[in-house]
Design an enzyme around this catalytic site. Structure first.
Site, mmCIF file in Angstrom:
data_model
loop_
_atom_site.group_PDB
_atom_site.id
_atom_site.type_symbol
_atom_site.label_atom_id
_atom_site.label_comp_id
_atom_site.label_asym_id
_atom_site.label_seq_id
_atom_site.Cartn_x
_atom_site.Cartn_y
_atom_site.Cartn_z
ATOM 1 N N ARG A 371 -80.323 -26.419 -44.557
ATOM 2 C CA ARG A 371 -80.502 -27.460 -45.578
ATOM 3 C C ARG A 371 -81.871 -27.242 -46.213
ATOM 4 N NH1 ARG A 371 -80.917 -32.062 -41.063
ATOM 5 N NH2 ARG A 371 -82.806 -31.366 -40.066
ATOM 6 N N CYS A 853 -101.414 -48.513 -74.264
ATOM 7 C CA CYS A 853 -102.328 -48.687 -73.161
ATOM 8 C C CYS A 853 -101.744 -49.848 -72.359
ATOM 9 C CB CYS A 853 -103.729 -48.998 -73.656
ATOM 10 S SG CYS A 853 -103.821 -50.447 -74.683
HETATM 11 P P1 ADP Z 1 -79.258 -33.320 -36.541
HETATM 12 O O1 ADP Z 1 -78.678 -33.984 -37.728
HETATM 13 O O2 ADP Z 1 -80.066 -34.220 -35.706
HETATM 14 O O3 ADP Z 1 -79.925 -32.042 -36.892
HETATM 15 P P2 ADP Z 1 -77.075 -31.738 -35.566
HETATM 16 O O4 ADP Z 1 -75.696 -32.168 -35.872
HETATM 17 O O5 ADP Z 1 -77.578 -30.602 -36.335
HETATM 18 O O6 ADP Z 1 -78.018 -32.990 -35.620
HETATM 19 O O7 ADP Z 1 -77.089 -31.409 -34.027
HETATM 20 C C1 ADP Z 1 -78.247 -31.313 -33.256
HETATM 21 C C2 ADP Z 1 -78.240 -30.052 -32.494
HETATM 22 O O8 ADP Z 1 -77.065 -29.888 -31.728
HETATM 23 C C3 ADP Z 1 -78.251 -28.812 -33.368
HETATM 24 O O9 ADP Z 1 -79.543 -28.498 -33.740
HETATM 25 C C4 ADP Z 1 -77.692 -27.766 -32.476
HETATM 26 O O10 ADP Z 1 -78.677 -27.141 -31.735
HETATM 27 C C5 ADP Z 1 -76.757 -28.541 -31.590
HETATM 28 N N1 ADP Z 1 -75.397 -28.251 -32.053
HETATM 29 C C6 ADP Z 1 -74.719 -28.819 -33.033
HETATM 30 N N2 ADP Z 1 -73.522 -28.231 -33.202
HETATM 31 C C7 ADP Z 1 -73.431 -27.251 -32.281
HETATM 32 C C8 ADP Z 1 -72.464 -26.257 -31.947
HETATM 33 N N3 ADP Z 1 -71.341 -26.149 -32.622
HETATM 34 N N4 ADP Z 1 -72.739 -25.445 -30.952
HETATM 35 C C9 ADP Z 1 -73.900 -25.547 -30.287
HETATM 36 N N5 ADP Z 1 -74.861 -26.416 -30.543
HETATM 37 C C10 ADP Z 1 -74.647 -27.277 -31.539
HETATM 38 MG MG MG Z 2 -79.382 -30.420 -37.218
#
Ligand code: ADP
Ligand code: MG
Ligand code: MG
Length: 893
Positions: A371, A853
């Site tokens: 992002r 102004c």
């Molecule tokens: P946030 O919005 O807080 O960033 P995320 O949805 O990105 O939350 O999830 C937080 C963390 O969970 C991610 O940074 C990642 O490390 C872990 N995570 C999310 N999806 C997966 C996945 N498919 N496999 C492994 N880890 C995941």
């Molecule tokens: Mg995240």
């Protein structure tokens, strides 16, 4: 196909190009899902995954339930529609095929992450569930399939913990305390994992906790787990902390969140697995180098929670904070080079600095999120300008990307180098800027203190529940966590100075104090943090306004090239003029001469003059005042060095100069040596029922011309001595041409008498509706109009600027008024009158110069309006000049 009922697609699929299984694209194609691919449909997280999927980047396959699903959930009375759920279940079958795993069964159970994500990224707002799909049976299966029971049961333990706290609402600390207790019991050294036996104990304990607190248990049925989680994410859209964040960031409550369901990859499968976060540029300084952190043998939430301090990804980053642990670059060079390659491709694709989350499972790299990265104000400006210099974006794009708040923060104060400071310790410089405040350890304390004083929030780490208090604090200090922890990300977004991971600092809650080395600092004492350097400094320190950074100057230069309107400043002192000149103004648009009488000695002279009835002594006093005004004008003319200055002759009603309190009157009587009775009588004479609509401005000059004559004499004499002057004389509160004719005669007589060789211009303020309507008869008499939007707002709305606050706030609270008309121009009403003044004025006098102004000259949305109606210049207070310039430029792109 024809007989197939057309139903709405609630899902968007991603990641299918990159699975182990030779997935038939045909299968995917047949079930093609056509949800629109944009951030408002998929949420920014879902959108990032969809884009990475289209680029063929390694992402674990999965699908996103679109944001409309969230709106539908609320329309259905907080229920997940059957139609959506059916599509989810069908989609899971495809995911099973693609991954060769099985949801809720063996041989290899499919585990999912269930993630929230709205259009605007709201870090940590809605919790992610990991390892969903584990239950008593599938955990055992996973142990067999991976031949790693510790991994399987550790995943189960994590799942129960997350499900229990996120979905079932149990206080997360209970789980943390339970696991800590078992670690102590089993004598497990810090940082080491739990044995399989210990994991079983933890899981039993967790189950008990859930039962004790809810009287029930989490579902063993994995489909129930999933369904509840989806609903919980939709529900969390309206959790108090999400609502707070939206309110602070002006995000529409109707947008809703998407839900992303994704197959899990594991960063916790041993020494060749890891998880991390990466920014394509430094989010704190903007430096164009990769910046990020990782944790070996861990899952992502451990990094974001800020409970552990992670390792750096680059060697440079490691050296910068003098860390011993290997960087990713040094330890896993191949992964590092893959990652940097993908990172720069993503930055190019999105055309902006990216914040990327990734995981390595047994040597294989997966991207989990990308992002546009949150960044500090200085980083925002630096990155935009760097990217322009790299040829990636153009100047117009730079102007679009720089926020007004970024620009303001670039001018934030820094430590005054001319003082001795006591540096107590050093933490990670997570968000730049200096903040001093009384230390507070809880949101409640922050709230209490912030009503009266600046506060520093000091925590081990912050969580999304702290958002409200972070917004109230002047700065944030955490003892744990890295530069990508929650505290750091949020602080940068809010523009608050922040230091993370200050390990030497201990929060002693029982004794309500901070301990740093030998020093004990009780709650409620002053502390300072410098988020630019990471220094934690004793007490309250002095700060100075910093010299504009090179990025700031580049940004101003870009604005200057792009804007059409000239930007002037409102200033009446040499100091204010100097500040404005340092920002590059085209002149002074409003010099309020009455401000020159505000110092105590001059106020005394002025009062004496207006309270004296004897003409002879009035003349003497006026001469004295003339002399001091002349000095002031000369000084201003000199610093301006030939730039134009619009001098407004005396405007306020005389009574504003008089004391009202009996004690002040008594003092004045002594000061000016007049009898009390006489002074009281004169004050009574000057008193008005409605002074704003009373005896002021041009009216004052018509009844008592001596004061204007005195001011004009001072102006012409000063101009004569300085020579290099572009003098513009301005008459306030005009409503009719006869006033202008009368006063112009006085001006011209004095001009001929004192300084016939000096050129000057005459203009009027347009600040009464009649003046706007009469613009065609007024314009031929003058060289310029200056629209006084403060008084024009007051007189058009019939609302007193001084009394309006009482009811305008209520209007706004009740949704009757969007903005305060004294801050943001009322375009329909006041704006229409200005438009009339411009059109009629210019039709009678084509070269008439028109500017404004008043407070609105520094308000971006008002400035956009002034651009659209073709004003020649805007004038605002000196420190608003950069904002006004940026707004004038933005209005052109
Ligand atoms: P946030 O919005 O807080 O960033 P995320 O949805 O990105 O939350 O999830 C937080 C963390 O969970 C991610 O940074 C990642 O490390 C872990 N995570 C999310 N999806 C997966 C996945 N498919 N496999 C492994 N880890 C995941
Ligand atoms: Mg995240
Ligand atoms: Mg006015």
């Amino acid at each position: 196909m024809l007989n197939k009922k057309q139903t709405k697609n609630w899902l968007h699929r991603f990641g299918y190009d990159y699975t182990n299984e030779p997935l038939s694209k045909a299968l995917c194609g047949e079930l093609a899902i056509e949800a629109k691919c944009d951030p408002s449909t998929l949420g920014s997280k879902g959108y990032g995954l969809a884009q990475m999927s289209a680029l063929g980047f390694p992402i674990p396959p999965g699908f996103t339930i679109i944001t409309e699903g969230c709106r539908n959930y609320y329309e259905k009375g907080e229920r997940l529609a059957q139609e959506i759920w059916d599509q989810v279940v069908a989609e899971l079958q495809l995911l099973e095929k693609a991954t060769g795993k099985h949801f809720g069964g063996g041989p290899f159970p499919l585990l999912l992450s269930v993630r929230s994500g709205a259009k605007a990224s709201m870090p940590g707002m809605m919790d992610t569930l990991l390892n969903l799909g584990l239950n008593d049976a599938t955990t055992e299966l996973l142990g067999h399939a991976t031949n790693d029971f510790r991994f399987a049961y550790d995943g189960y333990r994590r799942f129960i913990e997350m499900y229990g706290s996120v979905i079932m609402g149990i206080d997360h600390h209970l789980f943390v305390e339970a696991i800590e207790a078992i670690k102590r019991q089993e004598n497990i050294p810090l940082g080491a994992g739990l044995s399989l036996g210990a994991l079983h104990t933890v899981i039993d304990r967790y189950k008990q906790i859930i039962f004790t607190h809810t009287g029930t248990t989490y579902p063993q049925d994995v489909f129930k787990q999933l369904k509840n989680s989806i609903a919980a994410i939709f529900a969390s859209w309206n959790s108090p902390r999400a609502v707070t964040y939206r309110r602070l960031n002006q995000i529409d409550d109707q947008e809703g969140t998407a839900v992303t369901i994704q197959s899990m990859v594991f960063g916790n499968r041993g020494a060749d697995s890891l998880t991390g976060v990466l920014f394509t540029r430094n989010p704190s300084t903007g430096a164009p180098t990769l910046f990020g952190e990782y944790l070996i043998n861990a899952q992502g939430e451990e990094l974001v929670s800020g409970l552990v301090t992670p390792q750096q990804i680059t060697k440079q980053g490691r050296e910068l904070i003098q860390a011993k642990e290997d960087s990713l670059e040094e330890k896993y060079p191949i992964i590092f080079s893959q990652l940097s390659h993908l990172a720069s491709a993503l930055e190019d694709h999105f055309g902006d600095m990216q914040d990327i989350e990734y995981t390595v499972e047994q040597g294989r790299l997966w991207l989990l999120q990308t992002r546009n990265g949150k960044r500090s104000a200085s980083a925002a400006v630096k990155i935009a300008i760097d990217m322009m210099q790299e040829g990636k974006i153009d100047g117009q794009e730079v102007l679009k990307r720089i926020d007004y708040s970024d620009l303001e923060r670039l001018l934030h104060p820094t430590l005054d180098p001319n003082q001795t400071i006591e540096v107590l310790t050093q933490g990670l410089p997570a968000a730049p800027g200096v903040a001093s405040g009384l230390i507070a350890f809880s949101p409640e304390a922050v709230e209490a203190i912030s009503k009266k004083e600046q506060v520093l929030l000091v925590r081990e780490e912050t969580s999304p529940d702290d958002i409200g208090s972070m917004a109230m604090a002047a700065g944030i200090l955490t003892t744990k966590g890295g530069m990508t922890a929650h505290a750091a990300v949020v602080a940068r977004g809010m523009g608050k100075p922040c230091i993370c991971g200050a390990h030497a600092v201990t929060i002693d809650l029982p004794n309500q104090c901070l301990v740093i080395g030998q020093k004990k600092i009780p709650m409620g004492s002053y502390l300072t943090i410098d988020g630019t350097t990471g220094q934690v400094i004793s007490g309250k320190v002095a700060t100075i306004r910093q010299k504009p950074l090179p990025e700031f100057l580049t940004c101003m230069a870009l604005a200057d090239q792009t804007k059409r309107m000239a930007v002037r400043a409102n200033a009446e002192t040499v100091q204010d003029a100097a500040v404005a000149l340092s920002f590059g103004i085209s002149g002074i648009g409003l010099c309020r001469t009455e401000h020159m009488f505000f110092s105590p000695d001059r106020m005394r002279m002025f009062r004496k003059m207006i309270l004296t009835s004897a003409t002879a002594s009035r003349v003497d006093l006026l001469a004295e005042l003339m002399a001091v005004q002349k000095i002031d004008f000369k000084a201003l003319f000199q610093v301006l060095n030939g730039l134009p200055i619009t001098v407004r002759l005396l405007d306020p009603p005389l009574h504003e100069f008089l004391p009202s309190h009996p004690k002040e009157v008594a003092d004045l009587v002594v000061q000016i040596e007049r009898p009390l009775a006489e002074v009281e009588k004169r004050i009574a004479q000057l008193c008005e029922v409605n002074p704003m609509l009373g005896h002021r401005g041009a009216r004052l000059a018509i009844t008592f011309p001596e004061i204007y004559k005195m001011q004009l004499q001072a102006l012409f004499e000063a101009a004569l001595e300085v020579k290099q002057v572009a003098l513009e004389i301005m008459l306030p509160l005009i409503f009719d041409a006869q006033e202008v004719i009368f006063l112009k005669k006085i001006i011209e007589e004095l001009h001929q008498k004192i300084a016939p060789q000096i050129q000057y211009k005459v203009g009027i303020m347009i600040e009464l509706p009649r003046a706007a309507l009469q613009a065609a008869t007024l314009a031929p008499l003058v060289d310029f109009f200056s629209i006084g939007t403060n008084d024009l707002t007051q007189t058009t709305l019939g609302i007193s600027r001084d009394d309006g606050a009482k009811f305008l706030d209520v209007y706004r609270a009740k949704g009757l008024l969007k903005a305060d008309p004294f801050v943001t121009l009322d375009q329909e009403g006041v704006g229409a009158l200005i438009q009339i003044a411009v059109t009629r004025g210019r039709s009678a006098h084509p070269n008439l110069k028109i500017g404004i102004c008043g407070e609105h000259g520094g308000d971006p949305s008002s400035i956009q309006f002034f651009e659209s109606i073709g004003l020649d210049y805007i004038s605002c207070s000196p420190y608003r000049v950069p904002i006004a310039k940026l707004a004038a430029a933005k209005a052109r792109v």
